[in-house]
Design an enzyme around this catalytic site. Structure first.
Site, PDB file in Angstrom:
ATOM      1  N   LYS A  13       0.844  -1.210   0.000  1.00 47.25           N
ATOM      2  CA  LYS A  13       0.000   0.000   0.000  1.00 47.25           C
ATOM      3  C   LYS A  13       0.878   1.259   0.000  1.00 47.25           C
ATOM      4  O   LYS A  13       0.663   2.189  -0.769  1.00 47.25           O
ATOM      5  CB  LYS A  13      -0.945   0.012   1.222  1.00 47.25           C
ATOM      6  CG  LYS A  13      -1.844  -1.211   1.324  1.00 47.25           C
ATOM      7  CD  LYS A  13      -2.782  -1.142   2.526  1.00 47.25           C
ATOM      8  CE  LYS A  13      -2.109  -1.171   3.874  1.00 47.25           C
ATOM      9  NZ  LYS A  13      -1.443  -2.462   4.218  1.00 47.25           N
ATOM     10  N   ARG A  88     -10.138   0.318   8.137  1.00 44.73           N
ATOM     11  CA  ARG A  88      -9.736  -1.038   8.516  1.00 44.73           C
ATOM     12  C   ARG A  88     -10.800  -1.739   9.348  1.00 44.73           C
ATOM     13  O   ARG A  88     -10.540  -2.805   9.902  1.00 44.73           O
ATOM     14  CB  ARG A  88      -8.486  -0.947   9.389  1.00 44.73           C
ATOM     15  CG  ARG A  88      -7.178  -1.121   8.645  1.00 44.73           C
ATOM     16  CD  ARG A  88      -6.078  -0.662   9.579  1.00 44.73           C
ATOM     17  NE  ARG A  88      -4.926  -1.478   9.488  1.00 44.73           N
ATOM     18  CZ  ARG A  88      -3.759  -1.043   8.970  1.00 44.73           C
ATOM     19  NH1 ARG A  88      -3.656   0.161   8.476  1.00 44.73           N
ATOM     20  NH2 ARG A  88      -2.727  -1.819   8.967  1.00 44.73           N
ATOM     21  N   ARG A 127      12.078  -6.392   6.398  1.00 42.07           N
ATOM     22  CA  ARG A 127      12.067  -4.938   6.556  1.00 42.07           C
ATOM     23  C   ARG A 127      12.514  -4.456   7.934  1.00 42.07           C
ATOM     24  O   ARG A 127      13.225  -3.473   8.066  1.00 42.07           O
ATOM     25  CB  ARG A 127      10.663  -4.399   6.251  1.00 42.07           C
ATOM     26  CG  ARG A 127      10.619  -2.896   6.240  1.00 42.07           C
ATOM     27  CD  ARG A 127       9.277  -2.375   5.839  1.00 42.07           C
ATOM     28  NE  ARG A 127       8.250  -2.788   6.794  1.00 42.07           N
ATOM     29  CZ  ARG A 127       6.993  -2.408   6.721  1.00 42.07           C
ATOM     30  NH1 ARG A 127       6.594  -1.646   5.719  1.00 42.07           N
ATOM     31  NH2 ARG A 127       6.120  -2.800   7.625  1.00 42.07           N
ATOM     32  N   ARG A 129      10.740  -3.057  10.669  1.00 46.16           N
ATOM     33  CA  ARG A 129      10.191  -1.889  11.358  1.00 46.16           C
ATOM     34  C   ARG A 129       9.911  -2.353  12.795  1.00 46.16           C
ATOM     35  O   ARG A 129       9.933  -3.557  13.060  1.00 46.16           O
ATOM     36  CB  ARG A 129       8.879  -1.480  10.650  1.00 46.16           C
ATOM     37  CG  ARG A 129       8.389  -0.091  10.968  1.00 46.16           C
ATOM     38  CD  ARG A 129       7.259   0.334  10.053  1.00 46.16           C
ATOM     39  NE  ARG A 129       6.019  -0.375  10.349  1.00 46.16           N
ATOM     40  CZ  ARG A 129       4.961  -0.382   9.551  1.00 46.16           C
ATOM     41  NH1 ARG A 129       4.984   0.268   8.411  1.00 46.16           N
ATOM     42  NH2 ARG A 129       3.879  -1.063   9.885  1.00 46.16           N
ATOM     43  N   ARG A 140      -0.999  -9.093  13.342  1.00 44.68           N
ATOM     44  CA  ARG A 140      -1.514  -8.137  12.335  1.00 44.68           C
ATOM     45  C   ARG A 140      -2.265  -8.888  11.241  1.00 44.68           C
ATOM     46  O   ARG A 140      -3.306  -8.436  10.757  1.00 44.68           O
ATOM     47  CB  ARG A 140      -0.350  -7.323  11.735  1.00 44.68           C
ATOM     48  CG  ARG A 140       0.098  -6.186  12.653  1.00 44.68           C
ATOM     49  CD  ARG A 140       1.525  -5.755  12.411  1.00 44.68           C
ATOM     50  NE  ARG A 140       1.745  -5.111  11.132  1.00 44.68           N
ATOM     51  CZ  ARG A 140       2.959  -4.953  10.593  1.00 44.68           C
ATOM     52  NH1 ARG A 140       4.038  -5.389  11.221  1.00 44.68           N
ATOM     53  NH2 ARG A 140       3.083  -4.359   9.432  1.00 44.68           N
TER      54      ARG A 140
HETATM   55  P1  AP5 Z   1       4.722  -1.517   1.996  1.00 45.32           P
HETATM   56  O1  AP5 Z   1       4.563  -0.745   0.753  1.00 45.32           O
HETATM   57  O2  AP5 Z   1       5.241  -0.818   3.221  1.00 45.32           O
HETATM   58  O3  AP5 Z   1       3.369  -2.295   2.332  1.00 45.32           O
HETATM   59  P2  AP5 Z   1       2.145  -1.817   3.221  1.00 45.32           P
HETATM   60  O4  AP5 Z   1       0.963  -2.534   2.708  1.00 45.32           O
HETATM   61  O5  AP5 Z   1       2.100  -0.314   3.271  1.00 45.32           O
HETATM   62  O6  AP5 Z   1       2.647  -2.453   4.592  1.00 45.32           O
HETATM   63  P3  AP5 Z   1       2.668  -1.923   6.083  1.00 45.32           P
HETATM   64  O7  AP5 Z   1       3.436  -2.918   6.889  1.00 45.32           O
HETATM   65  O8  AP5 Z   1       3.108  -0.496   6.162  1.00 45.32           O
HETATM   66  O9  AP5 Z   1       1.155  -2.030   6.378  1.00 45.32           O
HETATM   67  P4  AP5 Z   1       0.414  -2.215   7.696  1.00 45.32           P
HETATM   68  O10 AP5 Z   1      -0.955  -2.160   7.208  1.00 45.32           O
HETATM   69  O11 AP5 Z   1       0.745  -3.394   8.518  1.00 45.32           O
HETATM   70  O12 AP5 Z   1       1.025  -1.033   8.566  1.00 45.32           O
HETATM   71  P5  AP5 Z   1       0.488   0.408   8.903  1.00 45.32           P
HETATM   72  O13 AP5 Z   1       1.648   1.290   9.001  1.00 45.32           O
HETATM   73  O14 AP5 Z   1      -0.641   0.783   8.013  1.00 45.32           O
HETATM   74  O15 AP5 Z   1       5.651  -2.773   1.658  1.00 45.32           O
HETATM   75  C1  AP5 Z   1       6.070  -3.672   2.667  1.00 45.32           C
HETATM   76  C2  AP5 Z   1       7.461  -4.229   2.262  1.00 45.32           C
HETATM   77  O16 AP5 Z   1       7.316  -4.987   1.061  1.00 45.32           O
HETATM   78  C3  AP5 Z   1       8.482  -3.122   1.965  1.00 45.32           C
HETATM   79  O17 AP5 Z   1       9.735  -3.548   2.420  1.00 45.32           O
HETATM   80  C4  AP5 Z   1       8.445  -3.003   0.432  1.00 45.32           C
HETATM   81  O18 AP5 Z   1       9.655  -2.559  -0.099  1.00 45.32           O
HETATM   82  C5  AP5 Z   1       8.127  -4.436   0.019  1.00 45.32           C
HETATM   83  N1  AP5 Z   1       7.367  -4.521  -1.243  1.00 45.32           N
HETATM   84  C6  AP5 Z   1       6.346  -3.713  -1.652  1.00 45.32           C
HETATM   85  N2  AP5 Z   1       5.884  -4.120  -2.857  1.00 45.32           N
HETATM   86  C7  AP5 Z   1       6.610  -5.215  -3.204  1.00 45.32           C
HETATM   87  C8  AP5 Z   1       6.606  -6.094  -4.347  1.00 45.32           C
HETATM   88  N3  AP5 Z   1       5.746  -5.933  -5.345  1.00 45.32           N
HETATM   89  N4  AP5 Z   1       7.466  -7.145  -4.336  1.00 45.32           N
HETATM   90  C9  AP5 Z   1       8.347  -7.324  -3.303  1.00 45.32           C
HETATM   91  N5  AP5 Z   1       8.413  -6.520  -2.224  1.00 45.32           N
HETATM   92  C10 AP5 Z   1       7.563  -5.486  -2.160  1.00 45.32           C
HETATM   93  O19 AP5 Z   1      -0.151   0.171  10.352  1.00 45.32           O
HETATM   94  C11 AP5 Z   1       0.659  -0.104  11.480  1.00 45.32           C
HETATM   95  C12 AP5 Z   1      -0.208  -0.202  12.722  1.00 45.32           C
HETATM   96  O20 AP5 Z   1      -0.879   1.065  12.947  1.00 45.32           O
HETATM   97  C13 AP5 Z   1      -1.357  -1.226  12.659  1.00 45.32           C
HETATM   98  O21 AP5 Z   1      -0.919  -2.516  13.012  1.00 45.32           O
HETATM   99  C14 AP5 Z   1      -2.352  -0.644  13.679  1.00 45.32           C
HETATM  100  O22 AP5 Z   1      -1.942  -0.899  14.990  1.00 45.32           O
HETATM  101  C15 AP5 Z   1      -2.221   0.858  13.423  1.00 45.32           C
HETATM  102  N6  AP5 Z   1      -3.165   1.331  12.403  1.00 45.32           N
HETATM  103  C16 AP5 Z   1      -2.854   1.816  11.158  1.00 45.32           C
HETATM  104  N7  AP5 Z   1      -3.967   2.179  10.498  1.00 45.32           N
HETATM  105  C17 AP5 Z   1      -5.015   1.908  11.338  1.00 45.32           C
HETATM  106  C18 AP5 Z   1      -6.431   2.053  11.196  1.00 45.32           C
HETATM  107  N8  AP5 Z   1      -6.995   2.510  10.061  1.00 45.32           N
HETATM  108  N9  AP5 Z   1      -7.211   1.659  12.245  1.00 45.32           N
HETATM  109  C19 AP5 Z   1      -6.648   1.197  13.383  1.00 45.32           C
HETATM  110  N10 AP5 Z   1      -5.316   1.031  13.581  1.00 45.32           N
HETATM  111  C20 AP5 Z   1      -4.504   1.395  12.549  1.00 45.32           C
END
Ligand code: AP5
Length: 182
Positions: A13, A88, A127, A129, A140
């Site tokens: 994403k 979400r 990654r 993080r 997750r």
């Molecule tokens: P990346 O592009 O970062 O993927 P992403 O889908 O953005 O993954 P995230 O881990 O950031 O998503 P998430 O939903 O768990 O975390 P968020 O920060 O939203 O890519 C991931 C990796 O893959 C990278 O290393 C990239 O280079 C690689 N990659 C990408 N495309 C690729 C490809 N085609 N091939 C190979 N590799 C590839 O949320 C974190 C926390 O915040 C949640 O757990 C929750 O506690 C809270 N939170 C966030 N939003 C909410 C909400 N709306 N409601 C409640 N809690 C929330």
């Protein structure tokens, strides 16, 4: 253009949102990034969010919805935005739809990036993080299946959903997203 990127953790994403933001000149709004900034700033909101995030649980709907409401009213989001990781839950989806309908600015499309569990674990373990450890990743994924994935039905019923295979070359996936929003 008002878009939403939907998908499991690690589905790309953020990667695709950044490219779209650059090309279309509209902000990518990631609730994960906004929450991490609040935690780093030590704000009251950040303190509320920190525990849920470190365990991979969802932060409470009222906290996240309030944060999004404020962010989408900033001037740079006037011409459009790309939501990353929001909504979400059903509560968040309804709050978003109500907010946008009240302003006469409906969502144009929800792009679901479909990626299998094994690929996600491989990507996130590489990654490193703060919440990319094995126990948190598993939770997750569990939270995604039980609370977030069902929300796809909400958008499908409203004819807003396009599912795109999120495995393969980043540029190829990007081209498929652009074709879906053209
Ligand atoms: P990346 O592009 O970062 O993927 P992403 O889908 O953005 O993954 P995230 O881990 O950031 O998503 P998430 O939903 O768990 O975390 P968020 O920060 O939203 O890519 C991931 C990796 O893959 C990278 O290393 C990239 O280079 C690689 N990659 C990408 N495309 C690729 C490809 N085609 N091939 C190979 N590799 C590839 O949320 C974190 C926390 O915040 C949640 O757990 C929750 O506690 C809270 N939170 C966030 N939003 C909410 C909400 N709306 N409601 C409640 N809690 C929330």
């Amino acid at each position: 253009m008002r878009l939403c990127l939907f998908g499991p953790p690690g589905s790309g994403k953020g990667t695709q949102g950044e490219k779209l933001s650059e090309e279309y000149g509209i902000p990518e709004v990631s609730t994960g990034d906004l929450l991490r900034a609040a935690v780093a700033a030590g704000s009251e909101l950040g303190q509320k969010a920190q525990e849920a995030m470190s365990q991979g649980n969802l932060v409470a709907d009222d906290v996240v919805v309030g944060m999004i409401r404020e962010r989408l009213h900033e001037a740079d989001a006037e011409p459009g935005f790309i939501l990353d990781g929001f909504p979400r839950s059903f509560g968040q989806a309804e709050a978003l739809q109500e907010m946008l309908a009240a302003e006469g600015k409906p969502l144009h499309r929800v792009i679901h990036l479909d990626v299998d569990r094994e690929e996600i674990i491989t990507r996130l373990m590489a990654r490193k993080r703060a919440d990319d450890n094995e126990a948190t990743i598993r939770n997750r994924l569990e939270v995604y299946s039980s609370q977030t994935r069902p929300v796809l039905e909400y958008f499908k019923e409203r004819d807003l959903l396009t599912t795109i295979q999120g495995v393969g070359e980043v540029d190829e996936i990007y081209a498929n997203i652009k074709a879906a929003i053209a």
